[in-house]
Design an enzyme around this catalytic site. Structure first.
Site, mmCIF file in Angstrom:
data_model
loop_
_atom_site.group_PDB
_atom_site.id
_atom_site.type_symbol
_atom_site.label_atom_id
_atom_site.label_comp_id
_atom_site.label_asym_id
_atom_site.label_seq_id
_atom_site.Cartn_x
_atom_site.Cartn_y
_atom_site.Cartn_z
ATOM 1 N N GLU A 1 0.589 -1.153 0.038
ATOM 2 C CA GLU A 1 0.129 -0.380 -0.059
ATOM 3 C C GLU A 1 0.682 1.347 -0.195
ATOM 4 O OE1 GLU A 1 -3.903 0.088 1.052
ATOM 5 O OE2 GLU A 1 -3.889 -2.013 1.748
HETATM 6 C C1 LIG Z 1 2.426 -9.210 2.526
HETATM 7 C C2 LIG Z 1 2.302 -8.468 1.238
HETATM 8 C C3 LIG Z 1 0.711 -8.551 1.438
HETATM 9 C C4 LIG Z 1 0.340 -7.746 -0.087
HETATM 10 N N1 LIG Z 1 -0.855 -7.552 -0.748
HETATM 11 C C5 LIG Z 1 -1.523 -7.071 -2.125
HETATM 12 C C6 LIG Z 1 -2.614 -7.245 -2.079
HETATM 13 O O1 LIG Z 1 -3.645 -7.411 -1.969
HETATM 14 N N2 LIG Z 1 -2.873 -6.165 -3.638
HETATM 15 C C7 LIG Z 1 -1.977 -5.706 -3.900
HETATM 16 O O2 LIG Z 1 -2.183 -5.529 -5.391
HETATM 17 N N3 LIG Z 1 -1.067 -6.108 -3.583
HETATM 18 C C8 LIG Z 1 -0.274 -6.497 -2.443
HETATM 19 N N4 LIG Z 1 1.069 -6.593 -2.336
HETATM 20 C C9 LIG Z 1 2.106 -6.079 -2.893
HETATM 21 C C10 LIG Z 1 2.109 -4.634 -2.846
HETATM 22 O O3 LIG Z 1 1.686 -3.855 -2.793
HETATM 23 C C11 LIG Z 1 3.827 -4.249 -2.982
HETATM 24 O O4 LIG Z 1 5.066 -5.450 -3.376
HETATM 25 C C12 LIG Z 1 3.945 -2.823 -3.355
HETATM 26 O O5 LIG Z 1 2.915 -1.702 -3.805
HETATM 27 C C13 LIG Z 1 5.574 -2.788 -3.752
HETATM 28 O O6 LIG Z 1 5.789 -2.955 -5.317
HETATM 29 P P1 LIG Z 1 6.924 -4.800 -5.072
HETATM 30 O O7 LIG Z 1 6.991 -4.944 -4.215
HETATM 31 O O8 LIG Z 1 6.488 -4.474 -6.309
HETATM 32 O O9 LIG Z 1 8.238 -2.826 -5.297
HETATM 33 P P2 LIG Z 1 8.514 -2.098 -6.249
HETATM 34 O O10 LIG Z 1 8.209 -0.989 -6.783
HETATM 35 O O11 LIG Z 1 9.389 -2.993 -7.569
HETATM 36 O O12 LIG Z 1 9.844 -1.409 -4.985
HETATM 37 C C14 LIG Z 1 11.438 -1.736 -4.967
HETATM 38 C C15 LIG Z 1 11.992 -1.042 -4.415
HETATM 39 O O13 LIG Z 1 11.965 0.439 -5.082
HETATM 40 C C16 LIG Z 1 11.588 1.334 -4.115
HETATM 41 N N5 LIG Z 1 11.433 2.502 -5.489
HETATM 42 C C17 LIG Z 1 10.423 2.425 -6.323
HETATM 43 N N6 LIG Z 1 9.979 3.520 -6.922
HETATM 44 C C18 LIG Z 1 10.881 4.467 -6.077
HETATM 45 C C19 LIG Z 1 11.466 5.666 -6.762
HETATM 46 N N7 LIG Z 1 10.168 6.266 -7.681
HETATM 47 N N8 LIG Z 1 11.726 6.509 -5.391
HETATM 48 C C20 LIG Z 1 12.366 5.852 -4.494
HETATM 49 N N9 LIG Z 1 12.255 4.452 -4.615
HETATM 50 C C21 LIG Z 1 11.732 3.843 -5.595
HETATM 51 C C22 LIG Z 1 10.370 0.450 -3.433
HETATM 52 O O14 LIG Z 1 10.135 1.630 -2.187
HETATM 53 C C23 LIG Z 1 11.286 -0.580 -2.750
HETATM 54 O O15 LIG Z 1 12.007 -0.233 -2.185
HETATM 55 C C24 LIG Z 1 1.684 -7.267 -0.622
HETATM 56 C C25 LIG Z 1 2.616 -7.539 -0.922
HETATM 57 C C26 LIG Z 1 3.308 -8.050 0.760
HETATM 58 C C27 LIG Z 1 4.811 -7.839 0.920
#
Ligand SMILES: Cc1cc2nc3c(=O)[nH]c(=O)nc-3n(C[C@H](O)[C@H](O)[C@H](O)COP(=O)(O)OP(=O)(O)OC[C@H]3O[C@@H](n4cnc5c(N)ncnc54)[C@H](O)[C@@H]3O)c2cc1C
Lengths: 264, 400
Positions: B363
Site C-alpha cells: 500500500e
Molecule cells: C504481505 C503482502 C501483501 C500484499 N497484498 C497485496 C494485495 O492484496 N494486492 C496488491 O495488489 N498488492 C499486494 N501487495 C504488493 C505490494 O503492494 C507491493 O509489494 C508494493 O506496492 C511494492 O511493490 P514492489 O514489491 O513491486 O516493489 P517495487 O515497486 O519494485 O519497489 C522496490 C523498491 O524500490 C523502491 N522504489 C520504487 N520506486 C521508487 C522511486 N520512485 N523512488 C525511490 N524508491 C523507489 C521501493 O520503495 C522499494 O523499496 C502485497 C505485498 C505484501 C508484502
C-alpha cells in the site's frame, strides 16, 4: 413473562487483585468487565428469549460503574436493564442484596425465572442466589449445567445439575431462581446492533424508596460486616535440581523423592 | 482525538478486542508456525459483522462510521497483523471501493454479500514485474461487445485463495498511460481464473498471500467498476481506504510492542532492579509511547475527515507512513527490551517485527509515501475532484 438476570461489573479475571497498604482491595488500572460468570447467565436468557418469546431484564445493584455490565448485557441481546441504587445501600451484605433483588423482582412483576452466574467473582459468593429464592418463596437450583426443558405456560422447568459424582436431572415449578455453570452454553458476543442500542440506552435507577424497602436493605442494616482483607501469604518456593548420570537415574531419584514427601 | 470517541465507539472497540484476544490469540503462534490461516477467522469475522463494519445496513453492513473501522483495525493488529490484513483488502481496498464507485446493481450483487460476510473480497493491482509503478502493469482487458477478456497475472495478493471476489485493474488501452486502465470485479468462479498461495514469507504467516492468473477470462460489462479508463483513479481511491486500515493497524502493532515491553520490563531484573528502572530502557518506552500517541492521532484525524467526506489522501498517507515505519522501529526496540527471549518465538515480539515489516512495503512503500508528502509540500501534487467521491458517514447508514 419476564426472565431476570442479576449482574455487576467486576475486575477482569486476569486482573491482579490485591490488598493495598491501607487495607483496601485494588486491581490497579485493570478494566472492569461484565462479571465473567454472567456471560453465561446473560447468554442463557437471550437464548430463552429467542426460543420462548419472553422479555429479559438485567439488574445490577450498585453505583454507576455497574452500568457497564448492564450495557454489555443489552449489547449481547437482553431487552432491558435497570440499576438499583442509592447511597444508603453502600455496605449492603448478601441478605441486603437479596432483599433489594426480591423487591425489584416483585416490582417488575410476572417473573418466571431468575438466572445468576455461578458467583460474583469480586465478592466470591453465591449466598444471594439462595437468599433471594427464600425471600421470593420459590425454588433455588444451583450449579445448573443445562436447561433441558422449560414451559412458561405450564410453569415448569427441567434442568441438569453438576454434582460431584456426575449429573443430576430434576424438575421444579416456576418461578425459580437458578445459578448456571460454564457448560450451559457458549457465551454470545455483543452484536453491532446490540452495541448501538446499548450505547444509546439510558439506564433507569430504582432507589430503595422506589422499591419500598425503607432501611431493610441498607448498609446500616447489614448483619455481616467485613472487618479486614489480607493478601495471600507469599509462598516460599525452593528449587532443587536433580542430578544423575542418565535419564533413568534422574527419574528414579525424582520418584523416590516424591514418595518420600508423600506427593505420590 | 480520543475525546471524539463515543460510547458506541468504545463498546465496538471492546467487542473486536475480545474477539481477537479470546478467539484468535490463544492459537496464533501455531498458525504462524504452520504458515496457514486459521480457518475459523474469516467465518467468525463475518458472523460478528466485522467484515461489514462500516458499510451501510441497507447493503448488508453494520452502519458504523470510519472511526470505528480504524479502532477495529487497531484492536485486530494488536493481536495479529493477519487479522487487520483481512480488513485492509476485504473492507478497505474492495468493499469501500464498491460503495464509492459501484452502481446500485453492483452494490446489491457484490457489496451486500461481502458486508454480510458470505463472500470474501480481495484486490489485485500488483504484478510479478510491477508494484509501485502501477502504470506499467501488463495485464490487459480487451473489449468484445459487452464482454471484456482479461489476461495477465497478479502477484502478492492477500486472500488470493480465500476470496470470492477480486477488484482487478488491467489495461484497456496500453498506449494511454494511467488513463488506459480500467477496474473490474472478477470472481473466483470465472473460467480462466486460477489462484495459489505463496509460502516462505518473512511475516503475516498466519495469513494468506498468493497470486491470481487470468487466462482469457470473460468479464461481463456489468462487472466493470467505474468507466473505461477510470481504473487508475479507482485504484488510488481504494488505497485511500486501504492505507487507513493499515495506519490504524500499525498503531495497534506499536501498542502491542509497548504493552509487551511494559510488562516484561517490570518483571525482568538485572543488577538488582527491574530493567524498567534503567534509564536506557525508559528511553525506549518513552519513544514507543510517543509513536503510539502520534500514530493514533494521525489515523483518528484521517477517520474524522472521512466521516465528514473531506478528501484525505495526504492525511491518510501520512498516517500510514508514520505508523508503519514506527511499528517496525517499536518492534526492534521491544525485541531489544526482551533480550534473548525477544529473539525467540516464545514471546510475541519477534512476530511483531516480521509482521510489521510487510506494511512498510504494501500500500505504498515508505519511499513512495515520503516522495508523496514532499510533493504535496512542494506543491508538485494536488488532489483533483473525482467523478465519484467517497461518501461521508451518514447516520442513515444505520437504517434499513
Ligand atoms: C504481505 C503482502 C501483501 C500484499 N497484498 C497485496 C494485495 O492484496 N494486492 C496488491 O495488489 N498488492 C499486494 N501487495 C504488493 C505490494 O503492494 C507491493 O509489494 C508494493 O506496492 C511494492 O511493490 P514492489 O514489491 O513491486 O516493489 P517495487 O515497486 O519494485 O519497489 C522496490 C523498491 O524500490 C523502491 N522504489 C520504487 N520506486 C521508487 C522511486 N520512485 N523512488 C525511490 N524508491 C523507489 C521501493 O520503495 C522499494 O523499496 C502485497 C505485498 C505484501 C508484502
Amino acid at each position: 413473562m419476564n426472565i431476570v438476570v442479576f449482574t455487576k461489573s467486576t475486575p477482569d479475571t486476569a486482573a491482579k487483585v490485591e490488598v493495598d497498604g491501607g487495607g483496601k482491595v485494588t486491581w490497579g488500572n485493570a478494566q472492569l468487565v461484565l462479571n465473567p460468570w454472567d456471560e453465561y447467565s446473560v447468554t442463557e436468557s437471550v437464548l430463552l428469549k429467542d426460543a420462548h418469546k419472553v422479555n429479559t431484564t438485567a439488574f445490577a445493584i450498585g453505583d454507576e460503574i455497574h452500568n457497564d455490565a448492564l450495557k454489555q448485557a443489552l449489547a449481547i441481546g437482553m431487552d432491558n436493564a435497570i440499576r438499583i441504587w442509592d447511597a444508603g445501600m453502600s455496605g449492603q451484605d448478601s441478605l441486603g442484596f437479596a432483599k433489594s433483588a426480591a423487591a425489584a423482582v416483585k416490582k417488575l412483576g410476572d417473573v418466571g425465572l431468575v438466572i445468576f452466574g455461578k458467583e460474583f467473582v469480586d465478592v466470591g459468593t453465591d449466598a444471594q442466589v439462595y437468599q433471594l429464592a427464600r425471600l421470593l418463596g420459590c425454588t433455588a437450583i444451583g450449579a445448573v449445567s443445562k436447561i433441558v426443558a422449560v414451559d412458561f405456560n405450564a410453569k415448569t422447568i427441567k434442568v441438569e445439575r453438576m454434582v460431584e459424582e456426575g449429573k443430576q436431572t430434576l424438575t421444579a415449578p416456576l418461578p425459580a431462581v437458578i445459578s448456571v455453570l460454564k457448560d450451559i452454553n457458549e457465551p454470545k458476543s455483543p452484536s453491532f446492533i446490540g452495541i448501538r442500542k446499548a450505547s444509546k440506552a439510558v439506564i433507569p435507577v430504582w432507589s430503595s424508596a422506589d422499591l419500598g424497602l425503607g432501611e431493610a436493605a441498607s448498609g446500616a442494616a447489614a448483619k455481616v460486616s467485613t472487618v479486614a482483607y489480607r493478601n495471600l501469604p507469599v509462598r516460599a518456593g525452593q528449587v532443587e535440581i536433580i542430578e544423575g548420570g542418565s535419564e533413568r537415574e534422574r527419574a528414579e531419584k525424582l520418584v523416590n523423592k516424591l514418595l518420600e514427601e508423600k506427593v505420590i | 482525538m480520543d475525546f471524539l470517541l463515543t460510547e458506541e465507539h468504545l463498546m465496538a472497540q471492546k467487542m473486536v478486542r475480545d474477539f481477537a484476544q479470546k478467539e484468535v490469540y490463544p492459537t496464533i503462534k501455531e498458525w504462524d508456525r504452520k504458515q496457514q490461516m486459521n480457518p475459523d477467522v474469516l467465518p467468525r469475522m463475518g458472523e460478528l459483522g466485522i467484515l461489514g463494519i462500516s458499510i451501510p445496513t441497507r447493503y448488508g453492513g453494520q452502519g458504523y462510521d470510519y472511526v470505528t473501522l480504524g479502532l477495529a483495525c487497531e484492536e485486530l493488529e494488536r493481536v495479529d497483523t493477519t487479522l487487520r490484513v483481512v480488513m485492509s483488502v476485504h473492507m478497505g481496498l474492495n468493499s469501500l471501493a464498491l460503495l464509492q464507485w459501484g452502481t446500485e446493481a453492483q452494490k446489491q450483487k457484490f457489496l451486500a454479500p461481502q458486508a454480510r460476510g458470505e463472500k470474501y473480497a480481495g484486490f489485485g493491482l500488483t504484478e510479478p514485474e510491477v508494484g509501485s509503478d502501477v502504470v506499467n502493469m501488463r495485464s490487459t482487458a480487451k473489449r468484445h461487445g459487452d464482454t471484456y477478456v482479461l489476461n495477465g497475472e497478479k502477484m502478492w495478493i492477500s486472500l488470493a485463495t480465500k476470496a470470492h471476489h477480486f477488484l482487478v485493474v488491467a489495461k484497456t488501452d496500453p498506449a494511454a498511460g494511467h488513463k488506459g486502465m480500467t477496474a473490474f470485479i472478477v470472481t473466483n468462479d470465472m473460467k480462466g481464473v486460477t489462484t495459489g498461495d505463496l509460502h516462505g514469507k518473512l511475516g503475516v504467516r498466519a495469513g494468506s498471500t498468493g497470486w491470481i492468473a487470468m487466462q482469457d477470462v470473460e468479464v461481463p460489462l456489468e462487472n466493470r467498476l467505474g468507466e473505461e479508463g477510470e481504473g487508475f483513479y479507482v485504484a488510488m481511491s481504494c488505497l485511500d481506504n486501504g492505507r487507513y486500515t493499515v495506519a490504524a493497524g500499525a498503531t495497534g502493532l506499536i501498542r502491542a510492542c509497548l504493552e509487551d515491553s511494559l510488562k516484561y520490563s517490570m518483571s525482568r531484573k538485572t543488577f538488582g532492579k527491574e530493567i524498567a528502572r534503567h534509564q536506557l530502557i525508559q528511553q525506549k518506552i518513552g519513544f514507543m509511547q510517543q509513536w503510539y500517541d502520534a500514530a493514533r492521532l494521525l489515523y483518528l484525524k484521517a477517520g474524522f475527515m472521512k466521516n465528514r467526506g473531506m478528501r484525505n489522501t495526504r492525511e491518510t498517507g501520512m498516517a500510514k507512513w508514520y505508523a508503519t515505519d514506527h511499528s517496525v522501529q517499536a518492534a526492534l526496540e521491544a525485541i531489544q527490551i526482551h533480550g534473548a527471549y525477544g529473539f525467540s518465538d516464545e514471546y510475541d515480539v519477534e512476530r511483531y517485527l516480521r509482521n510489521g515489516k510487510g506494511a512498510v512495503i504494501y500500500e505504498g512503500t515508505s519511499e513512495i509515501h515520503q516522495l508523496m508528502q514532499a510533493e504535496y509540500a512542494l506543491g508538485f501534487r494536488q488532489d483533483r475532484p473525482l467523478r465519484c467521491e467517497m461518501p461521508a458517514y451518514d447516520p442513515s447508514w444505520q437504517e434499513g
